[in-house]
Write a protein that holds these residues in place. Sequence first.
Motif, PDB file in Angstrom:
ATOM      1  N   TRP A 118       1.000  -1.413  -0.136  1.00  0.00           N
ATOM      2  CA  TRP A 118      -0.039  -0.009  -0.017  1.00  0.00           C
ATOM      3  C   TRP A 118       0.875   1.109  -0.052  1.00  0.00           C
ATOM      4  O   TRP A 118       1.871   1.293   0.848  1.00  0.00           O
ATOM      5  CB  TRP A 118      -1.116  -0.253   1.309  1.00  0.00           C
ATOM      6  CG  TRP A 118      -1.917  -1.152   1.120  1.00  0.00           C
ATOM      7  CD1 TRP A 118      -1.936  -2.330   1.555  1.00  0.00           C
ATOM      8  CD2 TRP A 118      -3.062  -1.197   0.385  1.00  0.00           C
ATOM      9  NE1 TRP A 118      -3.028  -3.055   1.355  1.00  0.00           N
ATOM     10  CE2 TRP A 118      -3.662  -2.343   0.636  1.00  0.00           C
ATOM     11  CE3 TRP A 118      -3.795  -0.419  -0.407  1.00  0.00           C
ATOM     12  CZ2 TRP A 118      -4.923  -2.673   0.005  1.00  0.00           C
ATOM     13  CZ3 TRP A 118      -4.979  -0.334  -0.975  1.00  0.00           C
ATOM     14  CH2 TRP A 118      -5.573  -1.659  -1.001  1.00  0.00           C
ATOM     15  N   ILE A 119       0.619   2.126  -0.937  1.00  0.00           N
ATOM     16  CA  ILE A 119       1.370   3.421  -1.060  1.00  0.00           C
ATOM     17  C   ILE A 119       0.702   4.520  -0.216  1.00  0.00           C
ATOM     18  O   ILE A 119      -0.630   4.826  -0.512  1.00  0.00           O
ATOM     19  CB  ILE A 119       1.640   3.942  -2.399  1.00  0.00           C
ATOM     20  CG1 ILE A 119       2.207   2.575  -3.464  1.00  0.00           C
ATOM     21  CG2 ILE A 119       2.317   5.002  -2.719  1.00  0.00           C
ATOM     22  CD1 ILE A 119       2.056   2.804  -4.651  1.00  0.00           C
ATOM     23  N   PRO A 120       1.265   5.128   0.637  1.00  0.00           N
ATOM     24  CA  PRO A 120       0.632   6.288   1.195  1.00  0.00           C
ATOM     25  C   PRO A 120       0.232   7.416   0.586  1.00  0.00           C
ATOM     26  O   PRO A 120       1.384   7.798  -0.324  1.00  0.00           O
ATOM     27  CB  PRO A 120       1.378   6.486   2.674  1.00  0.00           C
ATOM     28  CG  PRO A 120       2.870   6.030   2.294  1.00  0.00           C
ATOM     29  CD  PRO A 120       2.422   4.878   1.242  1.00  0.00           C
ATOM     30  N   LEU A 121      -0.722   8.086   0.502  1.00  0.00           N
ATOM     31  CA  LEU A 121      -1.002   9.206  -0.381  1.00  0.00           C
ATOM     32  C   LEU A 121      -1.248  10.510   0.473  1.00  0.00           C
ATOM     33  O   LEU A 121      -1.408  11.455  -0.287  1.00  0.00           O
ATOM     34  CB  LEU A 121      -2.525   8.764  -1.273  1.00  0.00           C
ATOM     35  CG  LEU A 121      -2.492   7.656  -1.912  1.00  0.00           C
ATOM     36  CD1 LEU A 121      -3.523   7.598  -2.641  1.00  0.00           C
ATOM     37  CD2 LEU A 121      -1.338   7.903  -2.920  1.00  0.00           C
ATOM     38  N   LEU A 122      -1.299  10.503   1.754  1.00  0.00           N
ATOM     39  CA  LEU A 122      -1.441  11.658   2.479  1.00  0.00           C
ATOM     40  C   LEU A 122      -0.169  11.857   3.315  1.00  0.00           C
ATOM     41  O   LEU A 122      -0.304  12.651   4.492  1.00  0.00           O
ATOM     42  CB  LEU A 122      -2.890  11.445   3.295  1.00  0.00           C
ATOM     43  CG  LEU A 122      -3.732  11.481   2.652  1.00  0.00           C
ATOM     44  CD1 LEU A 122      -5.155  11.377   3.564  1.00  0.00           C
ATOM     45  CD2 LEU A 122      -4.107  12.814   1.792  1.00  0.00           C
ATOM     46  N   ASP A 123       0.887  11.573   3.244  1.00  0.00           N
ATOM     47  CA  ASP A 123       2.078  11.864   3.857  1.00  0.00           C
ATOM     48  C   ASP A 123       2.377  13.266   3.787  1.00  0.00           C
ATOM     49  O   ASP A 123       3.367  13.785   4.963  1.00  0.00           O
ATOM     50  CB  ASP A 123       3.346  10.846   3.597  1.00  0.00           C
ATOM     51  CG  ASP A 123       3.449   9.539   4.101  1.00  0.00           C
ATOM     52  OD1 ASP A 123       2.349   9.362   4.930  1.00  0.00           O
ATOM     53  OD2 ASP A 123       4.374   8.929   3.777  1.00  0.00           O
ATOM     54  N   TRP A 124       1.972  14.034   2.885  1.00  0.00           N
ATOM     55  CA  TRP A 124       2.336  15.452   2.752  1.00  0.00           C
ATOM     56  C   TRP A 124       1.471  16.484   3.928  1.00  0.00           C
ATOM     57  O   TRP A 124       1.960  17.443   4.160  1.00  0.00           O
ATOM     58  CB  TRP A 124       1.856  15.954   1.384  1.00  0.00           C
ATOM     59  CG  TRP A 124       0.363  15.636   0.840  1.00  0.00           C
ATOM     60  CD1 TRP A 124       0.021  14.566   0.345  1.00  0.00           C
ATOM     61  CD2 TRP A 124      -0.456  16.609   1.242  1.00  0.00           C
ATOM     62  NE1 TRP A 124      -1.259  14.424   0.292  1.00  0.00           N
ATOM     63  CE2 TRP A 124      -1.801  15.760   0.614  1.00  0.00           C
ATOM     64  CE3 TRP A 124      -0.765  17.836   1.720  1.00  0.00           C
ATOM     65  CZ2 TRP A 124      -2.982  16.234   0.579  1.00  0.00           C
ATOM     66  CZ3 TRP A 124      -1.821  18.201   1.801  1.00  0.00           C
ATOM     67  CH2 TRP A 124      -3.267  17.599   1.236  1.00  0.00           C
TER      68      TRP A 124
END
Length: 159
Positions: A91-97
């Motif tokens: 799973w690739i995190p999309l809200l790490d920003w």
Amino acid sequence: METIKYTEDVGTLIISSNLLPTMWTTLVVLLGLLNTATAAVTSENQTWKNVVIGAGGFVSGIVFNPTKKGICYLRTDIGGLYRLNPSDDSWIPLLDWVGDSNWHNHGVDAVATDPVNTNTVYAAVGLYTNSWDPNNGSILKSTNQGNTWTTAANLPFKV
């Protein structure tokens, strides 16, 4: 009468107290971290990476794109949105920003993928806004499967 005794060889702290008239209490706390020998702290360069999600938290939604196989998004109760990497099933995190100034974007209430433009995904965020938080919910939009985001709409209410 109170007695406090620390046994250095085993790292044990014993506290005995007669503070209550009818009850003696004894508290034994193992203090493994209070060894007399302390390791020296060294300064090293560190490389930080995302943790692989194996289990934990509550998955509150899984959304598949209805027209393109392999596009799948997952949202969790602890604030996070992820995209499936079909090459290795990670799973690739999309809200790490998301950071301190926009922390309210962590809570993802809903996710929708575009069945026509399969690279487009929308996220309703603001799940963790509270009465003392001045921020309301938002709709985020990505045109590259969640790699980057723009705010499509600021909602007039908390999500």
